[in-house]
Design a protein around this motif. Structure first.
Motif, PDB file in Angstrom:
ATOM      1  N   ALA A  74       8.060 -35.627 -13.962  1.00  0.00           N
ATOM      2  CA  ALA A  74       8.135 -35.428 -15.410  1.00  0.00           C
ATOM      3  C   ALA A  74       7.732 -36.705 -16.148  1.00  0.00           C
ATOM      4  O   ALA A  74       7.015 -36.664 -17.158  1.00  0.00           O
ATOM      5  N   LEU A  75       8.193 -37.838 -15.620  1.00  0.00           N
ATOM      6  CA  LEU A  75       7.852 -39.117 -16.236  1.00  0.00           C
ATOM      7  C   LEU A  75       6.358 -39.410 -16.126  1.00  0.00           C
ATOM      8  O   LEU A  75       5.733 -39.902 -17.079  1.00  0.00           O
ATOM      9  N   ALA A  76       5.773 -39.106 -14.969  1.00  0.00           N
ATOM     10  CA  ALA A  76       4.335 -39.325 -14.779  1.00  0.00           C
ATOM     11  C   ALA A  76       3.527 -38.504 -15.787  1.00  0.00           C
ATOM     12  O   ALA A  76       2.573 -39.007 -16.395  1.00  0.00           O
ATOM     13  N   LYS A  80       1.306 -40.145 -18.860  1.00  0.00           N
ATOM     14  CA  LYS A  80      -0.121 -39.820 -18.950  1.00  0.00           C
ATOM     15  C   LYS A  80      -0.450 -39.247 -20.318  1.00  0.00           C
ATOM     16  O   LYS A  80      -1.486 -39.582 -20.911  1.00  0.00           O
ATOM     17  N   SER A  81       0.433 -38.393 -20.857  1.00  0.00           N
ATOM     18  CA  SER A  81       0.172 -37.784 -22.162  1.00  0.00           C
ATOM     19  C   SER A  81       0.225 -38.812 -23.285  1.00  0.00           C
ATOM     20  O   SER A  81      -0.454 -38.666 -24.299  1.00  0.00           O
ATOM     21  N   LEU A  82       1.026 -39.864 -23.105  1.00  0.00           N
ATOM     22  CA  LEU A  82       1.141 -40.903 -24.129  1.00  0.00           C
ATOM     23  C   LEU A  82      -0.008 -41.909 -24.070  1.00  0.00           C
ATOM     24  O   LEU A  82      -0.150 -42.738 -24.969  1.00  0.00           O
ATOM     25  N   ARG A  83      -0.790 -41.877 -22.993  1.00  0.00           N
ATOM     26  CA  ARG A  83      -1.958 -42.755 -22.831  1.00  0.00           C
ATOM     27  C   ARG A  83      -1.577 -44.238 -22.944  1.00  0.00           C
ATOM     28  O   ARG A  83      -2.231 -45.017 -23.610  1.00  0.00           O
ATOM     29  N   ALA A 101       6.143 -43.837 -10.515  1.00  0.00           N
ATOM     30  CA  ALA A 101       5.434 -42.842 -11.326  1.00  0.00           C
ATOM     31  C   ALA A 101       4.275 -43.476 -12.081  1.00  0.00           C
ATOM     32  O   ALA A 101       3.171 -42.925 -12.148  1.00  0.00           O
ATOM     33  N   ALA A 102       4.512 -44.659 -12.642  1.00  0.00           N
ATOM     34  CA  ALA A 102       3.471 -45.336 -13.419  1.00  0.00           C
ATOM     35  C   ALA A 102       2.295 -45.729 -12.541  1.00  0.00           C
ATOM     36  O   ALA A 102       1.124 -45.570 -12.922  1.00  0.00           O
ATOM     37  N   ARG A 103       2.574 -46.223 -11.345  1.00  0.00           N
ATOM     38  CA  ARG A 103       1.488 -46.629 -10.448  1.00  0.00           C
ATOM     39  C   ARG A 103       0.722 -45.422  -9.921  1.00  0.00           C
ATOM     40  O   ARG A 103      -0.500 -45.474  -9.736  1.00  0.00           O
ATOM     41  N   LEU A 104       1.429 -44.297  -9.715  1.00  0.00           N
ATOM     42  CA  LEU A 104       0.774 -43.096  -9.213  1.00  0.00           C
ATOM     43  C   LEU A 104      -0.317 -42.606 -10.151  1.00  0.00           C
ATOM     44  O   LEU A 104      -1.346 -42.080  -9.701  1.00  0.00           O
ATOM     45  N   ILE A 105      -0.112 -42.757 -11.454  1.00  0.00           N
ATOM     46  CA  ILE A 105      -1.113 -42.272 -12.408  1.00  0.00           C
ATOM     47  C   ILE A 105      -2.046 -43.386 -12.871  1.00  0.00           C
ATOM     48  O   ILE A 105      -2.815 -43.208 -13.804  1.00  0.00           O
ATOM     49  N   GLY A 106      -1.948 -44.548 -12.217  1.00  0.00           N
ATOM     50  CA  GLY A 106      -2.920 -45.607 -12.465  1.00  0.00           C
ATOM     51  C   GLY A 106      -2.683 -46.436 -13.701  1.00  0.00           C
ATOM     52  O   GLY A 106      -3.626 -46.985 -14.263  1.00  0.00           O
ATOM     53  N   ILE A 107      -1.411 -46.580 -14.145  1.00  0.00           N
ATOM     54  CA  ILE A 107      -1.122 -47.472 -15.272  1.00  0.00           C
ATOM     55  C   ILE A 107      -1.512 -48.891 -14.864  1.00  0.00           C
ATOM     56  O   ILE A 107      -1.068 -49.384 -13.825  1.00  0.00           O
TER      57      ILE A 107
END
Length: 609
Positions: A74-76, A80-83, A101-107
């Protein structure tokens, strides 16, 4: 830049104030700051201060694997939606889930503040070991770790949670100028029914076992009858027990529970001595506020607190479990007439000076922002005509962050789950064939960099290196070089298990082209070098397309297609890139079970090179 502060299920307290001040400092610099919190009181406070607040129902303080996994996904999705380009996590649970979660989506930039570890000085060795392993794992998913006291920083180094270059110490700070201007609460003593001879002690903070309030109540019972105690704070895990304990000791007329209040400073300014008996802290805001309010302080000698207080100079420290020492420290501040003595006043003045000089809100903001500045290159901030700062973020989607995070999660889980099997195979190899358990061989890694590949040894000692005419390695079910256990390991693919270690070391990925020998690179056709642009893998597209039954040249083509496809997906949709790898992993499982494509039906020869 767009920055998310992730608090999780943090309850309202000193740590929340610190995060609020950080968020305000970032906003003042022109950044867009989002707050991710699930506690309604905390969320309300940030909304009142003008921040956008988002929440997820899955965050819980206790370890709950199902809810934690849901919270991570949910956090990921939310991040992602907040860009956002920067994620800053707080507290142990939110920090663990949030960083992964942040690293998984490439922050591109991830920070974490340790307001206090989940373990402390009174934790068991098993507890310290367990939580330090989790912290060490989570540390791999962030770029900076901020500590609010030196002891936790030193402890992290000792436990090898992270390297020094990744860690910083930033002490909490408060707005002492605002506190100095606040007037005491009028007529509080009269409202409580206290006479002029009463010595009023105060405590502020959540009513939790961490705060060690039972010891403070025991100490009050040993003090003269004119000593009373004011307890200000909301209930966390022991409020009702405390009230019952006060009643049991017949102290109802000397202990006053005021509950959660927002007017803490006016209230404590009416009291005589502030007491903080905590068993552990990060760096207490309540302590700093009491010192800034001009109160003499008696506090437990624990990490964080003993970096603020030098006992006998700007406050007094006592052993956390020693109620008699606490009583003696309090009494040392009272003169023969029952009033605060000159020693108490000297400590109070020194305490005020300590906060002004070392723990101001301005100093905290300056040092916190410096961590951001050193992490994020200045070229990534572009000032536009309006004077606001807008994002010009790096191409996070083409980094390996998400893939590396998945590798660590999958490899760590597999390593833990297969460890008994790992040990059983190792013992069997040693008993049945002697010699080394592991087969180690130099292979070509990413960009051709050599690394040592680990597999279980399946061949007899001294076996020659045989190749097929095209330069690929010889692999046959009738290979006389295989040991009895080796044939079984090859057939079941269990010989690949130790390669998990290569994944954990960052030399391989779960999914990628199979690593070739160094000299095999010379057999590559034009364009085949593309397969070296990513980390080699335990499984890959070539494996699910036919494995060793495919000609080596065709396998290389599948590898090159995989690399091209992966890089394209990273640029356009990082989540699809991860799903691409996941599909390969899932399609590998039935192939391993069916034992297809393991052997090469080709005549072997010794390599010419």
């Amino acid at each position: 830049m767009r920055i998310a502060q992730v608090l999780g299920d943090s309850k309202f307290g000193g740590g929340v104030w610190v995060i609020l001040w950080l968020a305000q400092a970032l906003r003042a610099k022109g950044h867009k700051v989002f707050i991710l919190a699930s506690d309604p009181v905390v969320s309300k406070k940030f909304r009142q201060e003008g921040f956008e607040v988002y929440t997820t129902k899955y965050f819980r303080r206790e370890i709950a694997p199902v809810s934690d996994i849901k919270a991570g996904f949910a956090l990921a999705r939310l991040l992602k939606s907040l860009r956002v380009s920067v994620v800053h996590t707080h507290t142990s649970k939110a920090g663990f889930i949030g960083r992964i979660a942040a690293r998984l989506i490439g922050i591109p930039y991830i920070l974490h503040t340790v307001h206090g570890f989940a373990f402390h000085e009174f934790s068991t060795k098993k507890s310290i070991l367990f939580y330090s392993i989790l912290e060490r794992f989570a540390a791999r998913f962030c770029d900076r770790i901020i500590f609010v006291n030196q002891k936790d920083y030193d402890w992290a180094l000792q436990l090898k949670i992270a390297k020094a270059q990744k860690m910083r110490v930033v002490y909490n700070g408060i707005d002492w100028e605002r506190i100095a201007k606040i007037k005491p609460y009028p007529n509080l003593r009269q409202e409580l029914g206290l006479d002029k001879d009463t010595i009023l002690l105060s405590f502020t903070g959540r009513l939790s076992r961490q705060k060690n309030l039972f010891l403070l109540i025991d100490a009050l019972a040993l003090l003269p009858q004119n000593f009373c105690l004011l307890i200000i704070g909301g209930d966390l895990d022991c409020g009702q027990e405390l009230r019952e304990y006060v009643k049991k000791l017949n102290l109802q007329e000397r202990v006053f529970f005021l509950g959660f209040r927002t007017d803490i400073i006016p209230l404590i300014k009416v009291t005589d001595i502030f007491v903080l008996p905590s068993l552990w802290e990060g760096l207490s805001i309540s302590l700093l506020e009491a010192m800034a309010a001009g109160l003499p302080v008696v506090a437990s000698n624990i990490k964080g607190t003993n970096e603020v207080i030098c006992s006998g100079e700007n406050g007094l420290l006592f052993s956390p479990q020693d109620k008699k020492e606490l009583v003696n420290k309090i009494l040392s501040l009272i003169d023969s007439s029952g009033r605060l003595n000159s020693f108490a006043k000297k400590l109070a003045q020194a305490g005020e000076a300590t906060v002004r000089n070392r723990f101001s809100q301005a100093q905290f903001a300056k040092e916190s922002l410096s961590v951001y500045d050193e992490l994020i290159p200045s070229r990534e901030l572009v000032t536009v005509g309006s004077g606001r700062i807008e994002d010009n973020p790096p191409k996070a989607e083409i980094t390996d962050n998400g893939k590396r995070a998945c590798d660590l999660i999958v490899a760590s889980t597999l390593f833990i789950l297969t460890l008994p099997l790992f040990l059983l195979i190792a013992i069997t190899i040693k008993i049945t064939s002697g010699g080394p358990i592991l087969f180690k061989q130099i292979r070509a890694g990413r960009k051709g960099k050599p690394f040592v590949l680990y597999k279980f040894r399946t061949m007899k000692l001294g076996s020659p290196d045989l190749r097929n005419p095209d330069g690929s390695t010889y692999n046959s079910p009738s290979d006389s070089r295989l040991t009895k256990i080796g044939k079984f390991l090859r057939k079941t693919s269990l010989d690949e298990l130790p390669s998990i270690i290569n994944v954990l070391k960052g030399e391989m990925s779960i999914v990628g082209p199979r690593p070739d020998l160094i000299d095999q690179v010379s057999y590559y056709a034009k364009g085949d070098e593309r397969r070296l642009e990513v980390l080699p893998g335990i499984t890959g597209l070539a494996q699910i397309a036919g494995r060793n039954q495919l000609p080596w040249r065709k396998r290389r083509r599948f590898d090159c297609y995989y690399v091209t496809r992966l890089i394209s997906l990273r640029r356009t949709n990082p989540i699809r890139a991860l799903l691409f790898d996941l599909s390969i992993i899932l399609r590998t499982i039935p192939l391993v079970i069916s034992q297809k494509g393991i052997f090469i039906p080709t005549q072997a020869e010794r390599p010419n090179k």
